[in-house]
Design a protein around this motif. Sequence first.
Motif, short mmCIF file in Angstrom:
data_model
loop_
_atom_site.label_atom_id
_atom_site.label_comp_id
_atom_site.label_asym_id
_atom_site.label_seq_id
_atom_site.Cartn_x
_atom_site.Cartn_y
_atom_site.Cartn_z
N ARG A 41 38.18 -50.83 -3.59
CA ARG A 41 39.60 -50.54 -3.32
C ARG A 41 39.88 -49.04 -3.21
N ASP A 42 38.81 -48.26 -3.18
CA ASP A 42 38.91 -46.81 -3.03
C ASP A 42 39.80 -46.19 -4.11
N ASP A 43 39.65 -46.68 -5.35
CA ASP A 43 40.40 -46.14 -6.48
C ASP A 43 39.47 -45.21 -7.26
N THR A 44 39.46 -43.95 -6.85
CA THR A 44 38.54 -42.98 -7.44
C THR A 44 38.76 -42.78 -8.94
N PRO A 45 40.00 -42.62 -9.42
CA PRO A 45 40.17 -42.44 -10.87
C PRO A 45 39.63 -43.62 -11.69
N MET A 46 39.82 -44.86 -11.21
CA MET A 46 39.29 -46.01 -11.94
C MET A 46 37.76 -46.00 -11.90
N ARG A 47 37.20 -45.63 -10.77
CA ARG A 47 35.73 -45.58 -10.65
C ARG A 47 35.17 -44.53 -11.62
N ILE A 48 35.80 -43.36 -11.68
CA ILE A 48 35.36 -42.31 -12.60
C ILE A 48 35.42 -42.81 -14.04
N SER A 49 36.51 -43.46 -14.40
CA SER A 49 36.66 -43.96 -15.76
C SER A 49 35.61 -45.03 -16.07
N GLY A 50 35.33 -45.89 -15.12
CA GLY A 50 34.29 -46.90 -15.32
C GLY A 50 32.93 -46.28 -15.54
N LEU A 51 32.62 -45.24 -14.75
CA LEU A 51 31.34 -44.53 -14.93
C LEU A 51 31.29 -43.85 -16.30
N ASN A 52 32.40 -43.24 -16.71
CA ASN A 52 32.44 -42.62 -18.04
C ASN A 52 32.18 -43.66 -19.12
N LYS A 53 32.84 -44.79 -19.01
CA LYS A 53 32.73 -45.82 -20.04
C LYS A 53 31.32 -46.43 -20.08
N ILE A 54 30.75 -46.68 -18.91
CA ILE A 54 29.41 -47.26 -18.91
C ILE A 54 28.40 -46.23 -19.43
N GLY A 55 28.67 -44.94 -19.20
CA GLY A 55 27.82 -43.90 -19.75
C GLY A 55 27.83 -43.92 -21.27
N LEU A 56 29.02 -44.06 -21.84
CA LEU A 56 29.13 -44.13 -23.30
C LEU A 56 28.38 -45.35 -23.84
N VAL A 57 28.56 -46.48 -23.20
CA VAL A 57 27.91 -47.71 -23.67
C VAL A 57 26.39 -47.60 -23.57
N HIS A 58 25.91 -47.06 -22.45
CA HIS A 58 24.45 -46.87 -22.32
C HIS A 58 23.91 -46.01 -23.45
N ALA A 59 24.58 -44.90 -23.73
CA ALA A 59 24.06 -43.95 -24.71
C ALA A 59 24.23 -44.43 -26.14
N ILE A 60 25.41 -44.95 -26.48
CA ILE A 60 25.69 -45.30 -27.87
C ILE A 60 25.21 -46.71 -28.22
N PHE A 61 25.51 -47.68 -27.38
CA PHE A 61 25.20 -49.07 -27.72
C PHE A 61 23.80 -49.50 -27.29
N ALA A 62 23.34 -48.97 -26.16
CA ALA A 62 22.00 -49.36 -25.68
C ALA A 62 20.94 -48.34 -26.08
N GLY A 63 21.37 -47.20 -26.62
CA GLY A 63 20.42 -46.19 -27.06
C GLY A 63 19.70 -45.48 -25.93
N ASP A 64 20.26 -45.53 -24.73
CA ASP A 64 19.64 -44.90 -23.57
C ASP A 64 20.47 -43.68 -23.16
N SER A 65 20.22 -42.57 -23.84
CA SER A 65 20.99 -41.36 -23.58
C SER A 65 20.82 -40.85 -22.16
N ASP A 66 19.61 -40.98 -21.61
CA ASP A 66 19.39 -40.50 -20.24
C ASP A 66 20.27 -41.24 -19.24
N ALA A 67 20.30 -42.58 -19.34
CA ALA A 67 21.15 -43.36 -18.43
C ALA A 67 22.62 -43.05 -18.69
N GLY A 68 22.98 -42.91 -19.96
CA GLY A 68 24.37 -42.61 -20.31
C GLY A 68 24.82 -41.27 -19.76
N LEU A 69 24.01 -40.25 -20.00
CA LEU A 69 24.37 -38.92 -19.51
C LEU A 69 24.32 -38.87 -17.98
#
Length: 167
Positions: A41-69
């Motif tokens: 839907r070309d919603d850049t702010p929502m896409r950015i927020s989704g990427l931020n959130k998945i980064g946090l989950v990768h790093a904190i919950f999955a223990g994959d800091s490289d993927a998160g960062l």
Amino acid sequence: HQDLSMARRAFEGLGLVKQNAYDGDGAQETYRDMIDFASERDDTPMRISGLNKIGLVHAIFAGDSDAGLGALDEAASIADEAKNKDGLAEGCMYRCGIFTSAGEFGEARKFLDQAARIGGELDSEEPLLYSKTHIANTMIFMTEYEEAWPLIEDALEESTSRGNLKY
């Protein structure tokens, strides 16, 4: 251009529920769906927020800091290009959590300083107050009590003047 704010809130709410239930895989799936939905839907702010959130989950919950960062770097790049300061501030706050959990307090402080600066520029309470209080907390973790005290006073004064004592 349609208003997609309710969809964003639904993705964010469901993702957070899954995070709080320690369902990292489910949270990642929800945030991937959020990113796909926003991209379609070309919603850049929502896409950015989704990427931020998945980064946090990768790093904190999955223990994959490289993927998160990596996800946070992608979000920051898109946010820079789109001049989306809210997305930049959110990413900085998430990086704080990642670096704090790894005991890298200097890095956490760097990103909190950046989030506070952006929050001040936007006059946005969430990044401004969150960052100010967390900078003080970080200084306490580092046993830098003399530096922490004026930061605590500044955060309290800013929070009180805004009538927001959440942080």
